[in-house]
Design a protein around this motif. Structure first.
Motif, PDB file in Angstrom:
ATOM      1  N   VAL A 131       6.238   6.800  -3.597  1.00 31.95           N
ATOM      2  CA  VAL A 131       4.719   6.710  -3.540  1.00 31.95           C
ATOM      3  C   VAL A 131       2.880   7.389  -3.288  1.00 31.95           C
ATOM      4  O   VAL A 131       2.887   7.897  -2.237  1.00 31.95           O
ATOM      5  N   ASP A 132       2.629   6.785  -4.537  1.00 26.59           N
ATOM      6  CA  ASP A 132       1.140   7.790  -4.317  1.00 26.59           C
ATOM      7  C   ASP A 132       0.365   5.979  -3.804  1.00 26.59           C
ATOM      8  O   ASP A 132       0.343   4.823  -4.282  1.00 26.59           O
ATOM      9  N   LEU A 133      -0.505   6.871  -2.929  1.00 27.12           N
ATOM     10  CA  LEU A 133      -1.130   5.712  -2.376  1.00 27.12           C
ATOM     11  C   LEU A 133      -3.174   6.038  -2.560  1.00 27.12           C
ATOM     12  O   LEU A 133      -3.238   7.346  -2.792  1.00 27.12           O
ATOM     13  N   VAL A 134      -3.644   5.402  -3.163  1.00 32.06           N
ATOM     14  CA  VAL A 134      -4.943   5.329  -3.880  1.00 32.06           C
ATOM     15  C   VAL A 134      -5.984   4.713  -3.687  1.00 32.06           C
ATOM     16  O   VAL A 134      -5.320   2.915  -3.437  1.00 32.06           O
ATOM     17  N   ASP A 135      -6.769   4.842  -2.791  1.00 34.66           N
ATOM     18  CA  ASP A 135      -8.216   3.730  -2.477  1.00 34.66           C
ATOM     19  C   ASP A 135      -8.920   3.708  -3.484  1.00 34.66           C
ATOM     20  O   ASP A 135      -9.758   4.659  -3.766  1.00 34.66           O
ATOM     21  N   VAL A 136      -9.539   2.267  -3.697  1.00 35.59           N
ATOM     22  CA  VAL A 136     -10.002   1.929  -4.726  1.00 35.59           C
ATOM     23  C   VAL A 136     -11.464   2.365  -4.532  1.00 35.59           C
ATOM     24  O   VAL A 136     -11.826   1.921  -5.596  1.00 35.59           O
TER      25      VAL A 136
END
Length: 150
Positions: free
Chosen positions: A28-33
């Protein structure tokens, strides 16, 4: 399954804690918007959106991110934490997913420590959350989603 979760987590990091537990279950890649990073959501098999509940709704930056970047037809899921009430939960995101023909795989929510506004005066609510059981429930939710996509 290659997944990404686009999120906002600031107040006490409750949502980030839940996402980190989910990330233990697979790629899972986590992307802070809130950061300006280049991400190509169409490269993922599944896209998640996550936030705390602010004013009874998902954080607006996450909703706008989904509106702008969610590709047509991609399976999506939603994750949120809340102090006192779920509010409208993922309603705005569900509507965006519908407009873009994206199947909604599910949503996960749990309580999170909250000291916003009047709750600060009483030392906060939902102390200790997300707790170990909340995090295990998050991992279990993510495992079930992975199974559905295989």
């Amino acid at each position: 399954m290659k997944a990404v979760i686009c999120y906002y987590s600031r107040h006490h990091g409750n949502t980030r804690k839940v996402l980190e537990a989910m990330a233990e279950e697979g790629a899972v890649d986590l992307v802070d918007v809130t950061t300006r990073q280049s991400v190509r959501l169409e490269e993922y098999d599944c896209i998640g959106f996550a936030s705390g509940i602010y004013g009874f709704e998902f954080q607006k930056a996450v909703v706008e991110f989904a509106r702008q970047y969610l590709p047509q037809g991609k399976p999506v899921f939603f994750v949120y934490t809340y102090g006192a009430a779920k509010g409208t939960g993922a309603k705005a995101l569900t509507e965006i997913a519908g407009e873009k023909g994206c199947p909604v795989l599910g949503e996960f929510s749990c309580r999170g420590y909250d000291t916003f506004g009047p709750f600060k005066l009483m030392g906060g609510i939902a102390k200790g959350h997300p707790d170990a059981q909340d995090l295990e429930n998050a991992r279990s939710f993510f495992r079930r989603m992975q199974e559905r996509l295989h």
